[in-house]
Design a protein around this motif. Structure first.
Motif, PDB file in Angstrom:
ATOM      1  N   GLN A 142       1.300   3.113  10.378  1.00  0.00           N
ATOM      2  CA  GLN A 142      -0.145   2.931  10.333  1.00  0.00           C
ATOM      3  C   GLN A 142      -0.610   2.159   9.100  1.00  0.00           C
ATOM      4  OE1 GLN A 142       0.960   6.316  11.378  1.00  0.00           O
ATOM      5  NE2 GLN A 142       0.787   5.260  13.354  1.00  0.00           N
ATOM      6  N   GLY A 143       0.227   2.071   8.086  1.00  0.00           N
ATOM      7  CA  GLY A 143      -0.223   1.493   6.824  1.00  0.00           C
ATOM      8  C   GLY A 143       0.148   0.042   6.599  1.00  0.00           C
ATOM      9  N   ILE A 144       1.191  -0.447   7.250  1.00  0.00           N
ATOM     10  CA  ILE A 144       1.651  -1.811   6.998  1.00  0.00           C
ATOM     11  C   ILE A 144       1.332  -2.690   8.209  1.00  0.00           C
ATOM     12  CG2 ILE A 144       3.985  -1.483   7.919  1.00  0.00           C
ATOM     13  CD1 ILE A 144       3.187  -3.404   4.706  1.00  0.00           C
ATOM     14  N   HIS A 145       0.916  -3.910   7.962  1.00  0.00           N
ATOM     15  CA  HIS A 145       0.616  -4.862   9.027  1.00  0.00           C
ATOM     16  C   HIS A 145       0.653  -6.265   8.432  1.00  0.00           C
ATOM     17  CE1 HIS A 145      -3.402  -5.147   7.247  1.00  0.00           C
ATOM     18  NE2 HIS A 145      -3.428  -3.820   7.251  1.00  0.00           N
ATOM     19  N   GLY A 146       0.463  -7.262   9.296  1.00  0.00           N
ATOM     20  CA  GLY A 146       0.561  -8.640   8.841  1.00  0.00           C
ATOM     21  C   GLY A 146      -0.446  -9.007   7.776  1.00  0.00           C
ATOM     22  N   GLY A 147      -1.581  -8.311   7.740  1.00  0.00           N
ATOM     23  CA  GLY A 147      -2.591  -8.592   6.734  1.00  0.00           C
ATOM     24  C   GLY A 147      -2.105  -8.399   5.311  1.00  0.00           C
ATOM     25  N   TRP A 148      -1.055  -7.606   5.128  1.00  0.00           N
ATOM     26  CA  TRP A 148      -0.506  -7.413   3.787  1.00  0.00           C
ATOM     27  C   TRP A 148       0.029  -8.719   3.204  1.00  0.00           C
ATOM     28  CZ3 TRP A 148       0.244  -3.503   0.135  1.00  0.00           C
ATOM     29  CH2 TRP A 148      -0.392  -2.294   0.440  1.00  0.00           C
ATOM     30  N   LEU A 149       0.363  -9.666   4.062  1.00  0.00           N
ATOM     31  CA  LEU A 149       0.872 -10.946   3.574  1.00  0.00           C
ATOM     32  C   LEU A 149      -0.211 -11.799   2.930  1.00  0.00           C
ATOM     33  CD1 LEU A 149       3.325 -11.648   6.485  1.00  0.00           C
ATOM     34  CD2 LEU A 149       3.950 -11.167   4.115  1.00  0.00           C
ATOM     35  N   LEU A 150      -1.467 -11.340   2.983  1.00  0.00           N
ATOM     36  CA  LEU A 150      -2.512 -12.000   2.199  1.00  0.00           C
ATOM     37  C   LEU A 150      -2.213 -11.915   0.703  1.00  0.00           C
ATOM     38  CD1 LEU A 150      -5.623 -10.738   4.171  1.00  0.00           C
ATOM     39  CD2 LEU A 150      -4.883 -13.130   3.985  1.00  0.00           C
ATOM     40  N   CYS A 151      -1.405 -10.918   0.322  1.00  0.00           N
ATOM     41  CA  CYS A 151      -0.951 -10.816  -1.072  1.00  0.00           C
ATOM     42  C   CYS A 151      -0.123 -12.039  -1.468  1.00  0.00           C
ATOM     43  CB  CYS A 151      -0.105  -9.559  -1.270  1.00  0.00           C
ATOM     44  SG  CYS A 151      -0.934  -8.008  -0.918  1.00  0.00           S
ATOM     45  N   GLY A 188       5.150 -15.790  -5.363  1.00  0.00           N
ATOM     46  CA  GLY A 188       4.620 -15.586  -4.020  1.00  0.00           C
ATOM     47  C   GLY A 188       5.714 -15.625  -2.966  1.00  0.00           C
ATOM     48  N   GLY A 189       6.688 -16.514  -3.157  1.00  0.00           N
ATOM     49  CA  GLY A 189       7.794 -16.596  -2.203  1.00  0.00           C
ATOM     50  C   GLY A 189       8.624 -15.326  -2.174  1.00  0.00           C
ATOM     51  N   VAL A 190       8.912 -14.778  -3.346  1.00  0.00           N
ATOM     52  CA  VAL A 190       9.685 -13.531  -3.403  1.00  0.00           C
ATOM     53  C   VAL A 190       8.873 -12.379  -2.822  1.00  0.00           C
ATOM     54  CG1 VAL A 190      10.749 -11.848  -4.959  1.00  0.00           C
ATOM     55  CG2 VAL A 190      11.072 -14.293  -5.361  1.00  0.00           C
ATOM     56  N   LEU A 191       7.571 -12.360  -3.101  1.00  0.00           N
ATOM     57  CA  LEU A 191       6.704 -11.314  -2.554  1.00  0.00           C
ATOM     58  C   LEU A 191       6.706 -11.365  -1.027  1.00  0.00           C
ATOM     59  CD1 LEU A 191       4.774  -9.014  -3.230  1.00  0.00           C
ATOM     60  CD2 LEU A 191       2.920 -10.698  -3.397  1.00  0.00           C
ATOM     61  N   TYR A 192       6.749 -12.562  -0.473  1.00  0.00           N
ATOM     62  CA  TYR A 192       6.838 -12.689   0.996  1.00  0.00           C
ATOM     63  C   TYR A 192       8.110 -12.023   1.512  1.00  0.00           C
ATOM     64  CZ  TYR A 192       7.282 -14.621   5.670  1.00  0.00           C
ATOM     65  OH  TYR A 192       7.428 -14.753   7.031  1.00  0.00           O
ATOM     66  N   PRO A 215      -4.951  -9.574  15.186  1.00  0.00           N
ATOM     67  CA  PRO A 215      -4.847 -11.002  14.873  1.00  0.00           C
ATOM     68  C   PRO A 215      -4.143 -11.344  13.558  1.00  0.00           C
ATOM     69  CG  PRO A 215      -6.995 -10.517  15.794  1.00  0.00           C
ATOM     70  CD  PRO A 215      -6.302  -9.198  15.643  1.00  0.00           C
ATOM     71  N   PRO A 216      -4.278 -10.544  12.476  1.00  0.00           N
ATOM     72  CA  PRO A 216      -3.614 -10.935  11.231  1.00  0.00           C
ATOM     73  C   PRO A 216      -2.089 -11.001  11.302  1.00  0.00           C
ATOM     74  CG  PRO A 216      -5.360  -9.364  10.769  1.00  0.00           C
ATOM     75  CD  PRO A 216      -5.203  -9.411  12.256  1.00  0.00           C
ATOM     76  N   TYR A 217      -1.475 -10.559  12.417  1.00  0.00           N
ATOM     77  CA  TYR A 217      -0.022 -10.689  12.457  1.00  0.00           C
ATOM     78  C   TYR A 217       0.400 -12.151  12.441  1.00  0.00           C
ATOM     79  CZ  TYR A 217      -0.288 -11.342  17.613  1.00  0.00           C
ATOM     80  OH  TYR A 217      -0.565 -11.793  18.871  1.00  0.00           O
ATOM     81  N   TRP A 218      -0.532 -13.084  12.730  1.00  0.00           N
ATOM     82  CA  TRP A 218      -0.229 -14.509  12.616  1.00  0.00           C
ATOM     83  C   TRP A 218      -0.011 -14.921  11.159  1.00  0.00           C
ATOM     84  CZ3 TRP A 218       0.755 -18.726  15.663  1.00  0.00           C
ATOM     85  CH2 TRP A 218       0.735 -18.511  17.043  1.00  0.00           C
ATOM     86  N   ILE A 219      -0.444 -14.095  10.218  1.00  0.00           N
ATOM     87  CA  ILE A 219      -0.224 -14.416   8.809  1.00  0.00           C
ATOM     88  C   ILE A 219       1.262 -14.343   8.467  1.00  0.00           C
ATOM     89  CG2 ILE A 219      -0.921 -13.865   6.428  1.00  0.00           C
ATOM     90  CD1 ILE A 219      -3.475 -12.677   7.548  1.00  0.00           C
ATOM     91  N   SER A 220       2.065 -13.733   9.337  1.00  0.00           N
ATOM     92  CA  SER A 220       3.517 -13.789   9.152  1.00  0.00           C
ATOM     93  C   SER A 220       3.986 -15.234   9.075  1.00  0.00           C
ATOM     94  CB  SER A 220       4.227 -13.079  10.313  1.00  0.00           C
ATOM     95  OG  SER A 220       3.826 -11.733  10.405  1.00  0.00           O
ATOM     96  N   MET A 221       3.340 -16.095   9.866  1.00  0.00           N
ATOM     97  CA  MET A 221       3.623 -17.532   9.795  1.00  0.00           C
ATOM     98  C   MET A 221       2.782 -18.217   8.720  1.00  0.00           C
ATOM     99  SD  MET A 221       2.257 -20.733  10.759  1.00  0.00           S
ATOM    100  CE  MET A 221       1.322 -20.696  12.282  1.00  0.00           C
ATOM    101  N   GLY A 222       1.516 -17.822   8.617  1.00  0.00           N
ATOM    102  CA  GLY A 222       0.615 -18.483   7.685  1.00  0.00           C
ATOM    103  C   GLY A 222       1.028 -18.358   6.231  1.00  0.00           C
ATOM    104  N   TRP A 291     -10.184 -14.902  12.436  1.00  0.00           N
ATOM    105  CA  TRP A 291     -10.110 -16.035  11.516  1.00  0.00           C
ATOM    106  C   TRP A 291      -8.779 -16.036  10.766  1.00  0.00           C
ATOM    107  CZ3 TRP A 291     -13.365 -19.605  12.610  1.00  0.00           C
ATOM    108  CH2 TRP A 291     -14.620 -19.280  13.130  1.00  0.00           C
ATOM    109  N   GLY A 292      -8.189 -14.835  10.618  1.00  0.00           N
ATOM    110  CA  GLY A 292      -6.857 -14.745  10.029  1.00  0.00           C
ATOM    111  C   GLY A 292      -5.778 -15.290  10.942  1.00  0.00           C
ATOM    112  N   GLY A 293      -6.110 -15.540  12.209  1.00  0.00           N
ATOM    113  CA  GLY A 293      -5.191 -16.200  13.129  1.00  0.00           C
ATOM    114  C   GLY A 293      -5.431 -17.694  13.194  1.00  0.00           C
ATOM    115  N   VAL A 294      -6.672 -18.135  12.956  1.00  0.00           N
ATOM    116  CA  VAL A 294      -6.979 -19.565  12.944  1.00  0.00           C
ATOM    117  C   VAL A 294      -6.387 -20.226  11.699  1.00  0.00           C
ATOM    118  CG1 VAL A 294      -8.841 -21.274  12.875  1.00  0.00           C
ATOM    119  CG2 VAL A 294      -9.098 -19.195  14.252  1.00  0.00           C
ATOM    120  N   PHE A 295      -6.485 -19.555  10.571  1.00  0.00           N
ATOM    121  CA  PHE A 295      -6.012 -20.125   9.304  1.00  0.00           C
ATOM    122  C   PHE A 295      -4.537 -20.565   9.359  1.00  0.00           C
ATOM    123  CE2 PHE A 295      -3.894 -19.308   5.201  1.00  0.00           C
ATOM    124  CZ  PHE A 295      -4.509 -20.270   4.417  1.00  0.00           C
ATOM    125  N   PRO A 296      -3.617 -19.742   9.865  1.00  0.00           N
ATOM    126  CA  PRO A 296      -2.211 -20.189   9.903  1.00  0.00           C
ATOM    127  C   PRO A 296      -1.998 -21.439  10.747  1.00  0.00           C
ATOM    128  CG  PRO A 296      -2.335 -17.817  10.164  1.00  0.00           C
ATOM    129  CD  PRO A 296      -3.737 -18.333  10.269  1.00  0.00           C
TER     130      PRO A 296
END
Length: 354
Positions: A142-151, A188-192, A215-222, A291-296
């Motif tokens: 429940q706590g982790i998702h693609g949005g965490w990659l905004l870090c 940032g690369g290591v954090l990814y 939708p933020p799971y697209w940030i895996s690519m972004g 919008w987190g899916g459009v950005f990537p």
């Protein structure tokens, strides 16, 4: 299988999502993609809209802190929503890139760079520290998702703007800012890699429902797409720094690695979207997180354009153009959904009468 559409709920000030600044990120990168391929008029229009979006959201969030302080503080302590604040950093940096690349306005870009840099420090060590010390934490599912990659997206966006400002002569001697940008890119690369390992484990080995694939799971690519752009920007400006010049071959190689990872994700994300919306029948309705899916999509176009330049592989240009068109279409559909969500709703009695 049939794709269903539904009208999304309108945003309210009290529940305004911390990731709402993804609207600015998406609009900015689509504008830069269009500008890269020399599309007339539209980049300027999107720049004007983006200034309006950024100012409006900044005022709205300031007013939210005043009017709904408890809701704001609750977001800071929420593992699902808290990482959304990183969109503020990326939004400021992307808008700064627009001002510099599209208008050549160094002073405006410099102001946004300073704001993004301060926000990067405050949000990274504020939000993450708050989430770390929370006594009650959600389980991993429940706590982790693609949005965490905004870090990852946030420091990479600051790295890019730092290099562009250094190249424009806005930061004085270039050795220090270029070294700083290089360090941000590497960090940032290591954090990814850290975060993606946990996210990949969560999606692959724990139960996934249609509601989990937001939708933020697209940030895996972004996140790797913007890492590709940051690396390409460093190589393009390597002459500004002896350190980057010495490491240019290494930076180019890692940049290609990031692009390859992002490219690998695209078919997987498309398949997961088909499963979510066509096979499981979840209605496609507007959500500010889209919008987190459009950005990537826009970022993949821009990063591919610059990667093709530094590696001198022109055969990648049609791919960049294709994703420019896809990103522009996705942006248009998301904006239509946003507008529709704000229109007055007909009551059930009016609907039956009609």
């Amino acid at each position: 299988m049939r794709l269903e559409f539904a009208r999304g709920p309108a945003d309210r000030l009290e529940t305004l999502h911390p990731a709402s600044f993804a609207l600015v990120m998406a609009t900015g990168i689509v504008a830069l993609a269009l500008a890269s391929h020399r599309v007339p008029y539209l980049p300027a229009l999107l720049l004007a809209l983006n200034v309006l979006f950024f100012v409006t959201l900044t005022v709205a969030y300031g007013w939210r802190i005043v009017r709904h302080r408890e809701a704001f503080l609750a977001d800071l302590r929420n593992h699902n929503r808290g990482v959304g604040f990183f969109t503020l950093i990326a939004a400021a940096a992307v808008l700064g890139q627009q001002l510099l690349v599209q208008l050549g306005w160094i002073r405006g870009a410099l102001v946004l760079w300073g704001f993004a840099l301060l926000a990067l420090v405050a949000i990274t060590y504020g939000v993450l520290a708050l989430l770390t010390v929370q006594p009650d934490k959600p389980p991993l599912a429940q706590g982790i998702h693609g949005g965490w990659l905004l870090c990852v997206v946030a420091p990479q966006s600051v790295s890019i703007l730092t290099v562009l400002l250094a190249g424009a002569g806005a930061l004085g001697a270039t050795a220090v800012p270029m070294f700083f940008a290089l360090a941000l890119w590497l960090g940032g690369g290591v954090l990814y890699l850290w975060l993606m390992t946990v996210i990949f484990f969560r999606y692959t080995f724990l139960t996934v429902s249609v509601d989990d694939l937001t939708p933020p799971y697209w940030i895996s690519m972004g996140a790797v797409a913007i890492s590709t752009l940051a690396g390409s920007t460093l190589v393009e400006h390597a002459a500004l720094s002896p350190v980057v010049t010495e490491l240019a071959t290494f930076v180019a190689g890692v940049t290609l690695l990031f692009w390859s990872i992002g490219s690998w994700w695209i078919p997987m994300l498309v398949l997961l979207g088909i499963w979510r919306y066509l096979i499981r029948g979840l209605p496609l309705r507007y959500d500010p997180l889209y919008w987190g899916g459009v950005f990537p999509l826009g970022m993949y176009s821009v990063c591919t354009y610059h990667l093709a330049g530094i590696l001198e592989v022109g055969f990648l240009m049609p791919l960049s153009r294709a994703f420019m068109l896809i990103a522009a279409l996705a942006w248009t559909l998301a904006l239509a959904g946003l507008v529709a969500s704000r229109l007055p709703r007909r009551s059930a009695a009016e609907s039956s009468a009609g």
